[in-house]
Design a protein around this motif. Sequence first.
Motif: not given
Length: 160
Positions: A101-106, A108-120, A141-151
């Motif tokens: 997830e590129k826009d979520v770093k931690t 705890d940041d998930i608390k602020k997450w929104t997505n137009k494809h879900t009501k949750i 754990l949340v990382v950007s897509k490009k960091e997944m392999g290294a993680k």
Amino acid sequence: MNNFVILSDTRQQKEEHILKEFDNQGIIHIKTKLDSADYMALRYDEKKGFYKDYSILVDTKKDLLEMCGNLAHTSEHLRLVREVELGYSLGAKDFIFLIGEKDVKTIDDIKKWTNKHTKIKGETLYKIMCSFSEHHHCRFLVVSKKEMGAKIIEILTKNN
């Protein structure tokens, strides 16, 4: 790291960015059917030879929307529970969901997450994830897509 190979599940989709990172770091990787999770280590021991190391299992999710669908819908939730329980029955000591997830770093940041494809909302997803983690002894754990392999490499080499 010559006694370490990463096994990736044959059913894993769209993992080119992950495999590219394995290649960039010189990590040998083999696609095979895994009983639980998407990635695990194959190790070599002079006494045992090659063995599947189930102690750390990594299951990847494309993004929080996929994680939301897996946790919020009964049939998918039950499938996830079965997968985690199977992992622990095989010897896992750590089961990790790695979410791209590129826009979520931690977490705890998930608390602020929104997505137009879900009501949750993010706050609700965060609570579901915390509850799932507590009940099923897994981590998110949340990382950007490009960091997944290294993680994945970092996680699986901790036990090396």
